[in-house]
Design an enzyme around this catalytic site. Structure first.
Site, PDB file in Angstrom:
ATOM      1  N   ASN A   1      -8.215   1.982   9.197  1.00 14.83           N
ATOM      2  CA  ASN A   1      -6.953   2.216   9.913  1.00 14.83           C
ATOM      3  C   ASN A   1      -7.264   2.261  11.405  1.00 14.83           C
ATOM      4  O   ASN A   1      -8.166   2.987  11.830  1.00 14.83           O
ATOM      5  CB  ASN A   1      -6.323   3.557   9.507  1.00 14.83           C
ATOM      6  CG  ASN A   1      -5.766   3.526   8.086  1.00 14.83           C
ATOM      7  OD1 ASN A   1      -5.853   2.513   7.406  1.00 14.83           O
ATOM      8  ND2 ASN A   1      -5.186   4.633   7.666  1.00 14.83           N
TER       9      ASN A   1
ATOM     10  N   GLU B   1      -7.579   8.732   5.609  1.00 12.67           N
ATOM     11  CA  GLU B   1      -7.900   9.310   6.920  1.00 12.67           C
ATOM     12  C   GLU B   1      -8.458  10.732   6.836  1.00 12.67           C
ATOM     13  O   GLU B   1      -7.814  11.701   7.262  1.00 12.67           O
ATOM     14  CB  GLU B   1      -6.671   9.261   7.832  1.00 12.67           C
ATOM     15  CG  GLU B   1      -6.189   7.843   8.098  1.00 12.67           C
ATOM     16  CD  GLU B   1      -5.031   7.769   9.089  1.00 12.67           C
ATOM     17  OE1 GLU B   1      -4.489   8.812   9.475  1.00 12.67           O
ATOM     18  OE2 GLU B   1      -4.683   6.643   9.487  1.00 12.67           O
TER      19      GLU B   1
ATOM     20  N   GLU C   1      -4.180   0.031   7.784  1.00 11.16           N
ATOM     21  CA  GLU C   1      -3.055   0.452   8.643  1.00 11.16           C
ATOM     22  C   GLU C   1      -3.289  -0.061  10.053  1.00 11.16           C
ATOM     23  O   GLU C   1      -4.388   0.060  10.593  1.00 11.16           O
ATOM     24  CB  GLU C   1      -2.925   1.979   8.737  1.00 11.16           C
ATOM     25  CG  GLU C   1      -2.336   2.640   7.537  1.00 11.16           C
ATOM     26  CD  GLU C   1      -2.151   4.147   7.725  1.00 11.16           C
ATOM     27  OE1 GLU C   1      -1.937   4.606   8.867  1.00 11.16           O
ATOM     28  OE2 GLU C   1      -2.261   4.853   6.713  1.00 11.16           O
TER      29      GLU C   1
ATOM     30  N   ARG D   1       0.856  -1.189   0.000  1.00 13.10           N
ATOM     31  CA  ARG D   1       0.000   0.000   0.000  1.00 13.10           C
ATOM     32  C   ARG D   1       0.892   1.238   0.000  1.00 13.10           C
ATOM     33  O   ARG D   1       1.667   1.441   0.934  1.00 13.10           O
ATOM     34  CB  ARG D   1      -0.927  -0.010   1.223  1.00 13.10           C
ATOM     35  CG  ARG D   1      -1.786   1.215   1.279  1.00 13.10           C
ATOM     36  CD  ARG D   1      -2.919   1.149   2.311  1.00 13.10           C
ATOM     37  NE  ARG D   1      -3.576   2.437   2.260  1.00 13.10           N
ATOM     38  CZ  ARG D   1      -3.527   3.354   3.219  1.00 13.10           C
ATOM     39  NH1 ARG D   1      -2.935   3.094   4.373  1.00 13.10           N
ATOM     40  NH2 ARG D   1      -4.096   4.519   3.060  1.00 13.10           N
TER      41      ARG D   1
ATOM     42  N   TYR E   1      -5.413   2.214  15.403  1.00 13.99           N
ATOM     43  CA  TYR E   1      -4.216   2.227  16.249  1.00 13.99           C
ATOM     44  C   TYR E   1      -4.505   2.098  17.737  1.00 13.99           C
ATOM     45  O   TYR E   1      -3.773   1.442  18.458  1.00 13.99           O
ATOM     46  CB  TYR E   1      -3.419   3.527  16.026  1.00 13.99           C
ATOM     47  CG  TYR E   1      -2.739   3.546  14.689  1.00 13.99           C
ATOM     48  CD1 TYR E   1      -1.449   3.053  14.526  1.00 13.99           C
ATOM     49  CD2 TYR E   1      -3.396   4.030  13.566  1.00 13.99           C
ATOM     50  CE1 TYR E   1      -0.827   3.047  13.288  1.00 13.99           C
ATOM     51  CE2 TYR E   1      -2.785   4.027  12.318  1.00 13.99           C
ATOM     52  CZ  TYR E   1      -1.495   3.532  12.188  1.00 13.99           C
ATOM     53  OH  TYR E   1      -0.888   3.516  10.964  1.00 13.99           O
TER      54      TYR E   1
ATOM     55  N   HIS F   1      -2.640  11.202   0.411  1.00 10.75           N
ATOM     56  CA  HIS F   1      -2.180  10.936   1.772  1.00 10.75           C
ATOM     57  C   HIS F   1      -1.499  12.227   2.260  1.00 10.75           C
ATOM     58  O   HIS F   1      -0.314  12.236   2.556  1.00 10.75           O
ATOM     59  CB  HIS F   1      -1.263   9.719   1.805  1.00 10.75           C
ATOM     60  CG  HIS F   1      -1.082   9.123   3.175  1.00 10.75           C
ATOM     61  ND1 HIS F   1      -1.293   7.784   3.442  1.00 10.75           N
ATOM     62  CD2 HIS F   1      -0.713   9.665   4.351  1.00 10.75           C
ATOM     63  CE1 HIS F   1      -1.039   7.547   4.716  1.00 10.75           C
ATOM     64  NE2 HIS F   1      -0.664   8.682   5.295  1.00 10.75           N
TER      65      HIS F   1
HETATM   66  O1  IFM Z   1       2.066   7.878   9.946  1.00 13.47           O
HETATM   67  C1  IFM Z   1       0.681   7.889  10.007  1.00 13.47           C
HETATM   68  C2  IFM Z   1       0.081   7.730   8.635  1.00 13.47           C
HETATM   69  O2  IFM Z   1       0.520   8.712   7.757  1.00 13.47           O
HETATM   70  C3  IFM Z   1      -1.432   7.814   8.703  1.00 13.47           C
HETATM   71  N1  IFM Z   1      -1.952   6.936   9.721  1.00 13.47           N
HETATM   72  C4  IFM Z   1      -1.350   6.944  11.011  1.00 13.47           C
HETATM   73  C5  IFM Z   1       0.154   6.782  10.893  1.00 13.47           C
HETATM   74  C6  IFM Z   1       0.800   6.789  12.293  1.00 13.47           C
HETATM   75  O3  IFM Z   1       0.515   7.962  12.950  1.00 13.47           O
END
Ligand code: IFM
Length: 448
Positions: free
Chosen positions: A292, A167, A352, A79, A294, A122
């Site tokens: 995505n 995002e 992600e 990706r 986290y 992005h």
């Molecule tokens: O580095 C970023 C990425 O550009 C977009 N998603 C989160 C990642 C970590 O913060």
């Protein structure tokens, strides 16, 4: 912890790693135009040590080595994002050198058996368009559609998948309301406009691309579990407001052609006139959705502050180098919630997931056992979501390389591969080797 392997996932499930142009390529190479990230970074106080993407990982020259690393790990897909200012340095005029670069890159992926998963935007908005108001200006949406068409006419016969935007919450809210990313605004009116325009750009982009490529088209949204800081009704409502802004705004616009009431309470007065007429464009059918994920955040009510009148409270869980709590349950939760409430059988990809860690090289090796645990915990969460009915088709680790972590500069290391930013030497970490073993198709590959 049980370590899953490729064979624990459905046949055809894709494993990959992700990057983005500004974070790895090096904008000083190959006549790339300026973007709002260059000026944001050059403004004191915005980015750690005022670092920028001018050299980054020099992927512009070192891409063959980087793709070799992907192939050697046995990844199925890569990706990446194409840079709008590299393809159109002034935001509108095509730069043949930029086009040629991505042409070589995509061919390089195909030669190595990697499926190209392209993201069109992005975050690197050409400065010329930022000067005209950027995402607060409706015209930027039309310019995005032009860029989407131009690059897709060049690459659209070979890429395996195209995402319009990465995002949108970061593009709009983080960058125009919280001021943490370029253009660094703290302005609710600009934020509301960006929240809408970034979705309109997505819709206009989809409209343009249908018919000129067979690649499946989607968008990548980020989700952050909004946990109430307590059971108090005010904190429950605060978390619900954050959930509406972060997790519901974009997916509800796309799948229901409507914005959530809890977010509209603060944003409606600032939306551009006639926004309702754009909702059909925004809500066009998708071929897939990127997720995505986290972390989670704890939210409490802050009645003294203006809308959305919330504040973050530190959570008790172990944290990554970013200070983000490690909470794999959130990934399973979102994959199931999305399938249940919004996307049904639409293919989902974890586009992600990853963690930053203060990795160091010792004896030419990096041991990042904590990242291995993080990765396998999130793979397990993905598998549980699949077992419970979510149609998840792939998982991309963020990121292949240590890279430019935006306002954090080069301090925060997310890579499976360590990058020494002085020499630009790449050193695969133990997490890279662990993932390569997990996704190997046979024992011989695993022994490599
Ligand atoms: O580095 C970023 C990425 O550009 C977009 N998603 C989160 C990642 C970590 O913060």
């Amino acid at each position: 912890m049980t370590r899953l392997s490729r064979f624990d996932f459905p046949e055809g499930f894709l494993f990959g790693a992700a990057t983005a142009a500004y974070q790895i390529e090096g904008t000083s190479f190959g006549t790339c135009g300026p973007s709002h990230w260059d000026s944001f970074a050059a403004t004191p106080g915005n980015v750690v040590r005022a670092e920028d993407g001018s050299t980054a990982c020099d992927h512009y020259h070192r891409w063959p080595e980087d793709l070799d690393l992907m192939a050697a790990a046995g990844f199925d897909a890569y990706r990446f994002s194409t840079s709008w200012p590299r393809v159109m340095p002034d935001g509108v005029t095509v730069n043949p050198e930029g086009m040629d670069f991505y042409d070589r890159l995509v061919d390089g992926m195909l030669e190595r058996g990697l499926r190209p998963f392209q993201t069109l935007y992005h975050w690197d908005l050409p400065s010329a368009l930022a000067d005209r108001g950027g995402w607060a200006n409706r015209d930027t949406c039309h310019r995005f559609a032009d860029y989407a068409e131009a690059i897709t006419r060049r690459l659209g016969d070979r890429v395996a998948s195209i995402a319009t935007i990465n995002e949108p919450w970061c593009v709009a809210w983080l960058s125009h309301f919280l001021g943490a990313h370029a253009p660094g605004l703290r302005d609710i009116r600009a934020a509301a406009r960006a929240m809408h325009h970034i979705l309109l750009a997505h819709g206009l982009g989809l409209e343009r691309l249908r018919g000129i490529t067979k690649a499946p088209l989607g968008i990548v949204l980020n989700f952050d579990h909004a946990t109430p800081a307590s059971d108090a009704p005010e904190d429950l409502a605060a978390a619900a407001r954050q959930d509406a802004i972060f997790n519901r705004w974009f997916i509800e616009a796309i799948t229901r052609q409507a914005y959530p009431a809890e977010a509209m309470l603060g944003l409606a007065p600032h939306l551009p006139e006639g926004w309702q007429e754009d909702m059909a464009t925004i809500g066009q059918p998708l071929d897939w959705l990127g997720v995505n994920y986290y972390t989670r955040h704890l939210h409490a009510a802050a009645p003294e502050a203006p809308w959305p009148s919330t504040r973050e409270v530190p959570g008790p869980l172990p944290k990554t180098q970013m200070g983000w709590e490690i909470y794999p349950e959130g990934l399973k939760g979102f994959l199931l919630r999305l399938s249940r409430d919004y996307t049904g059988d639409l293919p989902l990809y974890v586009t992600e997931n990853g963690m930053a860690n203060a990795d160091t090289v010792e004896d030419n090796a990096v041991t990042d056992a904590i990242r291995e645990d993080f990765l396998f915990a999130h793979l397990a969460a993905t598998r549980e979501a699949i077992a419970a009915g979510a149609n998840v088709r792939g998982f991309f680790y963020w990121s292949l390389l240590d890279n430019y972590e935006w306002a954090e500069g080069y301090d925060k290391r997310f890579g499976l591969v360590h990058v020494d930013f002085a020499s630009l030497k790449r050193t695969p970490k133990s997490s890279y080797h662990a993932l390569a073993r997990a996704i190997a198709r046979n024992d011989r590959e695993a022994d490599r």
